[in-house]
Design a protein around this motif. Structure first.
Motif, mmCIF file in Angstrom:
data_model
loop_
_atom_site.group_PDB
_atom_site.id
_atom_site.type_symbol
_atom_site.label_atom_id
_atom_site.label_comp_id
_atom_site.label_asym_id
_atom_site.label_seq_id
_atom_site.Cartn_x
_atom_site.Cartn_y
_atom_site.Cartn_z
ATOM 1 N N LEU A 79 0.809 -1.216 0.000
ATOM 2 C CA LEU A 79 0.000 0.000 0.000
ATOM 3 C C LEU A 79 0.842 1.265 0.000
ATOM 4 O O LEU A 79 0.308 2.364 0.049
ATOM 5 N N ARG A 80 2.170 1.127 -0.035
ATOM 6 C CA ARG A 80 3.023 2.320 -0.023
ATOM 7 C C ARG A 80 2.971 3.066 -1.346
ATOM 8 O O ARG A 80 3.379 4.221 -1.421
ATOM 9 N N CYS A 81 2.521 2.424 -2.402
ATOM 10 C CA CYS A 81 2.419 3.047 -3.712
ATOM 11 C C CYS A 81 1.027 2.746 -4.269
ATOM 12 O O CYS A 81 0.200 2.131 -3.614
ATOM 13 N N ASP A 82 0.793 3.167 -5.496
ATOM 14 C CA ASP A 82 -0.480 2.883 -6.152
ATOM 15 C C ASP A 82 -0.295 1.992 -7.374
ATOM 16 O O ASP A 82 -1.184 1.895 -8.220
ATOM 17 N N CYS A 83 0.844 1.292 -7.451
ATOM 18 C CA CYS A 83 1.180 0.531 -8.650
ATOM 19 C C CYS A 83 0.258 -0.662 -8.880
ATOM 20 O O CYS A 83 -0.139 -0.933 -10.023
ATOM 21 N N GLY A 84 -0.064 -1.401 -7.816
ATOM 22 C CA GLY A 84 -0.948 -2.556 -7.970
ATOM 23 C C GLY A 84 -2.311 -2.175 -8.532
ATOM 24 O O GLY A 84 -2.759 -2.762 -9.536
ATOM 25 N N PRO A 85 -2.995 -1.196 -7.939
ATOM 26 C CA PRO A 85 -4.277 -0.766 -8.514
ATOM 27 C C PRO A 85 -4.135 -0.213 -9.929
ATOM 28 O O PRO A 85 -5.024 -0.409 -10.765
ATOM 29 N N ALA A 119 15.529 3.293 -0.466
ATOM 30 C CA ALA A 119 14.815 4.569 -0.512
ATOM 31 C C ALA A 119 13.634 4.572 0.450
ATOM 32 O O ALA A 119 13.330 5.598 1.078
ATOM 33 N N TYR A 120 12.970 3.438 0.588
ATOM 34 C CA TYR A 120 11.874 3.356 1.568
ATOM 35 C C TYR A 120 12.377 3.669 2.978
ATOM 36 O O TYR A 120 11.706 4.347 3.754
ATOM 37 N N ALA A 121 13.561 3.133 3.306
ATOM 38 C CA ALA A 121 14.111 3.410 4.637
ATOM 39 C C ALA A 121 14.355 4.905 4.825
ATOM 40 O O ALA A 121 14.105 5.455 5.911
ATOM 41 N N LEU A 122 14.823 5.577 3.781
ATOM 42 C CA LEU A 122 15.026 7.026 3.866
ATOM 43 C C LEU A 122 13.698 7.764 3.961
ATOM 44 O O LEU A 122 13.591 8.789 4.634
ATOM 45 N N GLN A 123 12.676 7.245 3.300
ATOM 46 C CA GLN A 123 11.351 7.848 3.408
ATOM 47 C C GLN A 123 10.813 7.715 4.833
ATOM 48 O O GLN A 123 10.176 8.636 5.361
ATOM 49 N N ASP A 124 11.083 6.585 5.452
ATOM 50 C CA ASP A 124 10.661 6.413 6.842
ATOM 51 C C ASP A 124 11.348 7.412 7.766
ATOM 52 O O ASP A 124 10.828 7.737 8.831
ATOM 53 N N ALA A 125 12.524 7.896 7.351
ATOM 54 C CA ALA A 125 13.251 8.891 8.139
ATOM 55 C C ALA A 125 12.827 10.316 7.804
ATOM 56 O O ALA A 125 13.359 11.268 8.391
ATOM 57 N N GLY A 126 11.889 10.469 6.831
ATOM 58 C CA GLY A 126 11.336 11.789 6.580
ATOM 59 C C GLY A 126 11.454 12.329 5.180
ATOM 60 O O GLY A 126 10.839 13.352 4.857
ATOM 61 N N LEU A 127 12.274 11.707 4.304
ATOM 62 C CA LEU A 127 12.407 12.202 2.945
ATOM 63 C C LEU A 127 11.207 11.782 2.102
ATOM 64 O O LEU A 127 10.576 10.754 2.370
ATOM 65 N N ASP A 128 10.906 12.580 1.066
ATOM 66 C CA ASP A 128 9.877 12.113 0.152
ATOM 67 C C ASP A 128 10.516 11.179 -0.878
ATOM 68 O O ASP A 128 11.732 10.963 -0.892
ATOM 69 N N THR A 129 9.699 10.606 -1.737
ATOM 70 C CA THR A 129 10.180 9.574 -2.662
ATOM 71 C C THR A 129 11.242 10.101 -3.625
ATOM 72 O O THR A 129 12.150 9.371 -4.019
#
Length: 253
Positions: A79-85, A119-129
Motif C-alpha cells: 500500500l506504499r504506492c499505487d502501482c498494484g491498482p 529509498a523506503y528506509a530514507l522515506q521512513d526517516a522523513g524524505l519524500d520519494t
C-alpha cells in the motif's frame, strides 16, 4: 535521445489467460522482443482486440499503458504506492477497449528493487520519494522509454492514446516520433499509506491528478509507510477516491 531508436523485432507471442488479484479475468497476447536497447526482458500484453492480434486501425490512436515493474505493489500488494491498482485498472480498461500494456522492467523508477527498498528506509526517516532517490545518488526518475518506443514500433503502433497521469511518458514518446493523440487520465488510489507518495508525485513529478484536501489523511506524523494518524473513516484505502471511478467502473489513470 534519438527520435529513431534501433529496430526491435517480435521474438515470440503466446496467449495467456489472466486472473487479477480482485478475481477479474482477461486474456492477453504476451509478446517478447529481440533487439531492445537496454537488454531487459520487457513484455507487451495485447488485450481486448489486440489479444486476437487485430492490427491497429489506420490513423486511429491505440490505447497504450506504459507500466513500470513494481514487485512490492504489483505482486505483494504493498500500500506504499499505487502501482498494484494501476496495473489492475490498466488491464481492465485495455481488455474492454483494446490496446497494449507494456510491462517494463524498471523497478523503483529505474533504480532497482534493492535500491528502492533503501529509498523506503530514507522515506521512513522523513524524505519524500524523490529526495530519497537523490540521496542514494540517483536521479529522481531514472526511467527511459526508448525500449518502449521500440516495442510499439515492432507492434505497428505509431499513434497512441496514453493511459497515464505522468507527462514524462508522453514527452519521451513524442521525442521518439510518436503522436500522442490523447493522454487518458487514470484513477487516483489514495490511502493513509500512500498519501505523501501521491502528493509528491503531483507536486514534484508533475503528475496530472488532483488530491482533494478534504480526502487527504492528516499530514502530521504520517510517512509513506502509513505511520501516524489513521485515515478518515470515509476514506476507502483500496479504491479510487477522486472523481475518476475505480478500475472496472469507468475510471482511467
Amino acid at each position: 535521445m534519438s527520435p529513431h531508436p534501433p529496430t526491435a523485432t517480435i521474438r515470440t507471442q503466446v496467449v495467456v489467460p489472466l486472473r487479477l488479484a480482485d478475481g477479474s479475468v482477461a486474456t492477453a497476447r504476451v509478446v517478447t522482443f529481440d533487439g531492445l536497447v537496454d537488454g531487459r526482458e520487457h513484455l507487451a500484453l495485447g488485450l481486448g482486440d489486440r489479444a486476437l492480434d487485430a492490427p491497429p486501425v489506420p490513423d486511429a490512436p491505440t490505447l497504450v499503458r506504459l507500466h513500470s515493474e513494481c514487485l512490492t505493489g504489483d505482486v505483494l500488494g504493498s500500500l506504499r504506492c499505487d502501482c498494484g491498482p494501476q496495473l489492475r485498472e490498466g488491464v481492465e480498461r485495455l481488455a474492454a477497449a483494446g490496446g497494449y500494456l507494456l510491462y517494463l522492467r524498471q523497478e523503483g523508477r529505474g533504480i532497482g528493487l534493492y535500491a528502492k527498498l533503501d529509498a523506503y528506509a530514507l522515506q521512513d526517516a522523513g524524505l519524500d520519494t524523490y529526495d530519497a532517490n537523490l540521496s542514494l545518488g540517483f536521479g529522481h526518475d531514472e526511467r527511459d522509454y526508448t525500449a518502449a518506443a521500440q516495442m510499439l514500433h515492432a507492434l505497428g503502433v505509431t499513434r497512441v492514446a496514453l493511459l497515464s497521469n505522468n507527462p514524462d511518458k508522453a514527452n519521451q514518446l513524442r521525442r521518439h516520433g510518436f503522436t500522442v493523440a490523447q493522454q487518458v487520465p487514470t484513477g487516483v488510489y489514495l490511502s493513509s499509506a500512500n498519501a505523501r507518495y501521491l502528493r509528491a508525485k503531483a507536486a514534484r513529478g508533475g503528475h496530472t491528478f488532483d488530491l482533494p484536501a478534504h480526502l487527504l489523511p492528516p499530514a502530521v506524523g504520517l510517512d509513506e509507510a502509513g505511520a501516524g494518524a489513521e485515515a478518515p473513516a470515509a476514506l476507502d484505502t483500496r479504491r479510487a477516491v477522486t472523481g475518476a471511478a475505480p478500475a472496472g467502473q469507468g475510471g482511467a489513470r
